[in-house]
Design a protein around this motif. Structure first.
Motif, PDB file in Angstrom:
ATOM      1  N   GLU A  88       0.829  -1.655   0.364  1.00  0.00           N
ATOM      2  CA  GLU A  88      -0.084  -0.180  -0.030  1.00  0.00           C
ATOM      3  C   GLU A  88       0.985   1.486  -0.274  1.00  0.00           C
ATOM      4  OE1 GLU A  88      -0.937   0.709   4.874  1.00  0.00           O
ATOM      5  OE2 GLU A  88      -2.154   0.300   3.200  1.00  0.00           O
ATOM      6  N   GLN A  89       0.110   2.247  -0.557  1.00  0.00           N
ATOM      7  CA  GLN A  89       1.209   3.153  -0.777  1.00  0.00           C
ATOM      8  C   GLN A  89       1.378   4.254   0.501  1.00  0.00           C
ATOM      9  OE1 GLN A  89       1.585   5.082  -3.940  1.00  0.00           O
ATOM     10  NE2 GLN A  89       2.847   6.560  -2.572  1.00  0.00           N
ATOM     11  N   GLY A  90       2.708   4.706   0.757  1.00  0.00           N
ATOM     12  CA  GLY A  90       3.661   5.178   1.511  1.00  0.00           C
ATOM     13  C   GLY A  90       2.540   7.236   1.716  1.00  0.00           C
ATOM     14  N   SER A  91       3.320   7.459   2.671  1.00  0.00           N
ATOM     15  CA  SER A  91       3.082   9.373   2.383  1.00  0.00           C
ATOM     16  C   SER A  91       4.376  10.177   1.954  1.00  0.00           C
ATOM     17  CB  SER A  91       2.697   9.850   4.060  1.00  0.00           C
ATOM     18  OG  SER A  91       3.586   9.556   4.509  1.00  0.00           O
ATOM     19  N   PHE A  92       3.573  10.603   1.486  1.00  0.00           N
ATOM     20  CA  PHE A  92       4.906  11.780   0.386  1.00  0.00           C
ATOM     21  C   PHE A  92       5.233  12.501   1.133  1.00  0.00           C
ATOM     22  CE2 PHE A  92       2.519  11.032  -3.552  1.00  0.00           C
ATOM     23  CZ  PHE A  92       2.694   9.907  -4.119  1.00  0.00           C
ATOM     24  N   ARG A  93       6.655  12.888   1.257  1.00  0.00           N
ATOM     25  CA  ARG A  93       7.117  14.146   1.820  1.00  0.00           C
ATOM     26  C   ARG A  93       8.558  15.207   1.012  1.00  0.00           C
ATOM     27  NH1 ARG A  93      12.531  12.167   5.781  1.00  0.00           N
ATOM     28  NH2 ARG A  93      13.455  12.840   3.629  1.00  0.00           N
ATOM     29  N   LEU A  94       8.026  16.399   1.076  1.00  0.00           N
ATOM     30  CA  LEU A  94       8.475  16.950   0.082  1.00  0.00           C
ATOM     31  C   LEU A  94      10.170  17.409   0.993  1.00  0.00           C
ATOM     32  CD1 LEU A  94       8.487  19.052  -1.531  1.00  0.00           C
ATOM     33  CD2 LEU A  94       7.785  21.075   0.028  1.00  0.00           C
ATOM     34  N   THR A  95      11.153  17.668  -0.452  1.00  0.00           N
ATOM     35  CA  THR A  95      12.653  17.787   0.052  1.00  0.00           C
ATOM     36  C   THR A  95      13.252  18.086  -0.905  1.00  0.00           C
ATOM     37  OG1 THR A  95      12.973  16.072  -1.860  1.00  0.00           O
ATOM     38  CG2 THR A  95      12.452  15.405   0.403  1.00  0.00           C
ATOM     39  N   ASP A  96      12.366  19.069  -1.211  1.00  0.00           N
ATOM     40  CA  ASP A  96      12.998  20.144  -2.502  1.00  0.00           C
ATOM     41  C   ASP A  96      14.477  19.643  -3.102  1.00  0.00           C
ATOM     42  OD1 ASP A  96      10.934  21.896  -2.345  1.00  0.00           O
ATOM     43  OD2 ASP A  96      11.365  22.888  -0.520  1.00  0.00           O
ATOM     44  N   GLN A  97      14.482  18.367  -4.082  1.00  0.00           N
ATOM     45  CA  GLN A  97      15.872  18.002  -4.068  1.00  0.00           C
ATOM     46  C   GLN A  97      15.504  17.661  -5.130  1.00  0.00           C
ATOM     47  OE1 GLN A  97      18.659  18.422  -2.679  1.00  0.00           O
ATOM     48  NE2 GLN A  97      18.532  19.056  -1.175  1.00  0.00           N
ATOM     49  N   PRO A  98      15.715  18.080  -6.542  1.00  0.00           N
ATOM     50  CA  PRO A  98      15.486  17.907  -7.967  1.00  0.00           C
ATOM     51  C   PRO A  98      15.632  16.122  -8.308  1.00  0.00           C
ATOM     52  CG  PRO A  98      17.509  18.986  -7.561  1.00  0.00           C
ATOM     53  CD  PRO A  98      17.220  19.134  -6.405  1.00  0.00           C
ATOM     54  N   THR A  99      17.338  15.307  -7.170  1.00  0.00           N
ATOM     55  CA  THR A  99      17.541  14.105  -7.652  1.00  0.00           C
ATOM     56  C   THR A  99      16.112  13.124  -6.969  1.00  0.00           C
ATOM     57  OG1 THR A  99      18.890  13.800  -5.441  1.00  0.00           O
ATOM     58  CG2 THR A  99      19.122  14.470  -8.261  1.00  0.00           C
ATOM     59  N   ASP A 100      15.088  13.397  -5.846  1.00  0.00           N
ATOM     60  CA  ASP A 100      14.252  12.941  -5.420  1.00  0.00           C
ATOM     61  C   ASP A 100      12.887  12.782  -6.082  1.00  0.00           C
ATOM     62  OD1 ASP A 100      15.727  12.544  -3.145  1.00  0.00           O
ATOM     63  OD2 ASP A 100      15.296  14.392  -2.066  1.00  0.00           O
ATOM     64  N   PHE A 101      12.492  11.843  -6.527  1.00  0.00           N
ATOM     65  CA  PHE A 101      11.483  10.732  -7.148  1.00  0.00           C
ATOM     66  C   PHE A 101      10.746   9.993  -6.139  1.00  0.00           C
ATOM     67  CE2 PHE A 101      14.561  10.713 -10.515  1.00  0.00           C
ATOM     68  CZ  PHE A 101      15.234  11.740 -10.716  1.00  0.00           C
ATOM     69  N   ALA A 102       8.925   9.840  -6.591  1.00  0.00           N
ATOM     70  CA  ALA A 102       8.097   9.077  -5.772  1.00  0.00           C
ATOM     71  C   ALA A 102       7.270   8.960  -7.205  1.00  0.00           C
ATOM     72  CB  ALA A 102       7.228  10.113  -4.974  1.00  0.00           C
ATOM     73  N   LEU A 103       6.822   7.371  -6.159  1.00  0.00           N
ATOM     74  CA  LEU A 103       5.504   7.193  -8.224  1.00  0.00           C
ATOM     75  C   LEU A 103       4.269   6.918  -6.703  1.00  0.00           C
ATOM     76  CD1 LEU A 103       8.028   4.132  -8.286  1.00  0.00           C
ATOM     77  CD2 LEU A 103       7.532   5.989  -9.817  1.00  0.00           C
ATOM     78  N   GLY A 104       3.705   7.565  -7.765  1.00  0.00           N
ATOM     79  CA  GLY A 104       2.511   7.623  -6.901  1.00  0.00           C
ATOM     80  C   GLY A 104       1.479   6.225  -7.096  1.00  0.00           C
ATOM     81  N   ASP A 105       1.856   5.512  -7.074  1.00  0.00           N
ATOM     82  CA  ASP A 105       0.900   4.120  -7.284  1.00  0.00           C
ATOM     83  C   ASP A 105       1.663   2.917  -7.419  1.00  0.00           C
ATOM     84  OD1 ASP A 105      -1.275   2.910  -7.507  1.00  0.00           O
ATOM     85  OD2 ASP A 105      -1.914   3.880  -9.374  1.00  0.00           O
ATOM     86  N   ALA A 106       1.391   1.798  -7.795  1.00  0.00           N
ATOM     87  CA  ALA A 106       2.298   0.688  -8.025  1.00  0.00           C
ATOM     88  C   ALA A 106       3.234   1.264  -8.819  1.00  0.00           C
ATOM     89  CB  ALA A 106       1.169  -0.486  -8.132  1.00  0.00           C
ATOM     90  N   GLY A 107       5.184   0.225  -8.549  1.00  0.00           N
ATOM     91  CA  GLY A 107       5.707   0.048  -9.330  1.00  0.00           C
ATOM     92  C   GLY A 107       6.975   0.385  -9.119  1.00  0.00           C
ATOM     93  N   PHE A 108       7.886   0.274  -9.430  1.00  0.00           N
ATOM     94  CA  PHE A 108       9.412  -0.045  -9.121  1.00  0.00           C
ATOM     95  C   PHE A 108      10.397   0.569  -9.897  1.00  0.00           C
ATOM     96  CE2 PHE A 108       6.923  -3.502  -7.339  1.00  0.00           C
ATOM     97  CZ  PHE A 108       7.093  -3.423  -6.343  1.00  0.00           C
ATOM     98  N   PHE A 109      10.610   0.999  -9.218  1.00  0.00           N
ATOM     99  CA  PHE A 109      12.697   1.798  -9.948  1.00  0.00           C
ATOM    100  C   PHE A 109      13.205   0.646 -10.499  1.00  0.00           C
ATOM    101  CE2 PHE A 109      11.842   5.436  -7.126  1.00  0.00           C
ATOM    102  CZ  PHE A 109      11.163   6.262  -8.270  1.00  0.00           C
ATOM    103  N   ALA A 110      14.366   0.299 -11.736  1.00  0.00           N
ATOM    104  CA  ALA A 110      14.663  -0.848 -11.877  1.00  0.00           C
ATOM    105  C   ALA A 110      16.437   0.073 -10.990  1.00  0.00           C
ATOM    106  CB  ALA A 110      14.452  -0.636 -12.894  1.00  0.00           C
ATOM    107  N   VAL A 111      17.575  -0.518 -11.090  1.00  0.00           N
ATOM    108  CA  VAL A 111      18.650   0.126 -10.932  1.00  0.00           C
ATOM    109  C   VAL A 111      19.762  -1.323 -11.513  1.00  0.00           C
ATOM    110  CG1 VAL A 111      17.315   1.851  -8.798  1.00  0.00           C
ATOM    111  CG2 VAL A 111      18.317  -0.811  -8.260  1.00  0.00           C
ATOM    112  N   GLN A 112      20.794  -1.335 -11.396  1.00  0.00           N
ATOM    113  CA  GLN A 112      21.434  -2.046 -12.351  1.00  0.00           C
ATOM    114  C   GLN A 112      22.870  -1.814 -10.547  1.00  0.00           C
ATOM    115  OE1 GLN A 112      21.600  -3.010 -15.086  1.00  0.00           O
ATOM    116  NE2 GLN A 112      23.576  -4.380 -13.867  1.00  0.00           N
TER     117      GLN A 112
END
Length: 264
Positions: A88-112
């Motif tokens: 289930e979705q967690g809450s969002f926190r504003l960071t004002d860092q351009p390298t911070d991303f959040a997903l608004g629904d189900a899904g995953f980032f892929a990393v190597q």
């Protein structure tokens, strides 16, 4: 009576596993993108008890009845069936860092990673020395064309995951993946998940399956501290109840042995 010991012990083991999951959730309450674990228990197969002193049926004025009726069911304890993750979705926190991303629904980032492609909900990325967008552990974030490289942090991310540099040129699109059975993904540390035969292979999310992406925000864990503390109290009480059951069984067995020895 010995059966009672095994039943109580199985209950204590099951509650211990629940407590381990709760403790892990509380330890990761501030971990970005963490999803809480739930330990699920199941009953051992129950026994059906019948009276065996007699067999057949006997007749009455109203018909007939079973001489050896079913007495009832006998439980044999529980065991931990699985530990599964609540996505289930967690809450969002504003960071004002351009390298911070959040997903608004189900899904995953892929990393190597050195072990191959892995998946995470942790959008707390940094810009590495070589201009590679990566996790704090040093795993590069993957775009649909490979590793994402940027000249500086003056870039823009739109809701579809498109990254534009400071001059407005398209760099790449963040690779966001989904799975057929996301529930069966396995955690492997560093806030990463790995796919398996049950979860199915990762595929790039498109259309309605693709979550909205938000820049300058982080998705926090979905652990509710109050709820976890309540669950911890429940587990402790259930553990104590099973412990007292074993103590009562031990007391009855001790009394039985003492009386048998006295009679002899």
């Amino acid at each position: 009576m010995i059966r009672g010991w095994y039943t109580g012990a199985s209950g204590m083991n099951a509650q211990q596993n629940r407590l381990d999951a709760i403790a892990n959730n509380l330890a990761n309450v501030d971990t970005v993108g963490y999803k809480r674990d739930v330990a699920v228990s199941k009953n051992f197969s129950e026994l059906l008890l019948r009276r065996v002193d007699a067999d057949g049926v006997y007749k009455t004025s109203f018909g007939s009845a079973d001489v050896a009726p079913v007495i009832g069911k006998l439980g044999l304890g529980v065991e931990t069936n699985e530990n599964y993750t609540e996505f289930e979705q967690g809450s969002f926190r504003l960071t004002d860092q351009p390298t911070d991303f959040a997903l608004g629904d189900a899904g995953f980032f892929a990393v190597q990673t050195p072990d191959g492609e892995r998946y995470t909900r942790n959008g707390n990325f940094i810009l590495g020395k070589e201009g590679i967008l990566e996790t704090k552990e040093g795993y590069p974030l993957l775009g649909e064309n490979g590793i994402i490289r940027l000249a500086d942090d003056k870039f823009r991310l739109d809701q579809d995951g498109m990254i534009y540099d400071s001059e407005g040129e398209l760099v790449d699109r963040v690779k966001v993946v989904r799975f057929e059975n996301e529930r069966y993904l396995k955690k492997q540390g560093d806030n990463l998940w790995n796919s398996n035969a049950i979860s199915g292979k990762a595929y790039i999310a498109e259309g309605n399956e693709r979550p909205r992406m938000i820049q300058n925000y982080l998705e926090m864990s979905n652990v509710n501290v109050v709820n976890e503390m309540v669950r911890m109290i429940e587990v402790n009480r259930a553990y104590e109840a099973n412990q007292k059951t074993m103590q009562s069984e031990d007391s009855m067995m001790s009394t039985l042995w003492t009386r048998v020895a006295t009679m002899r």
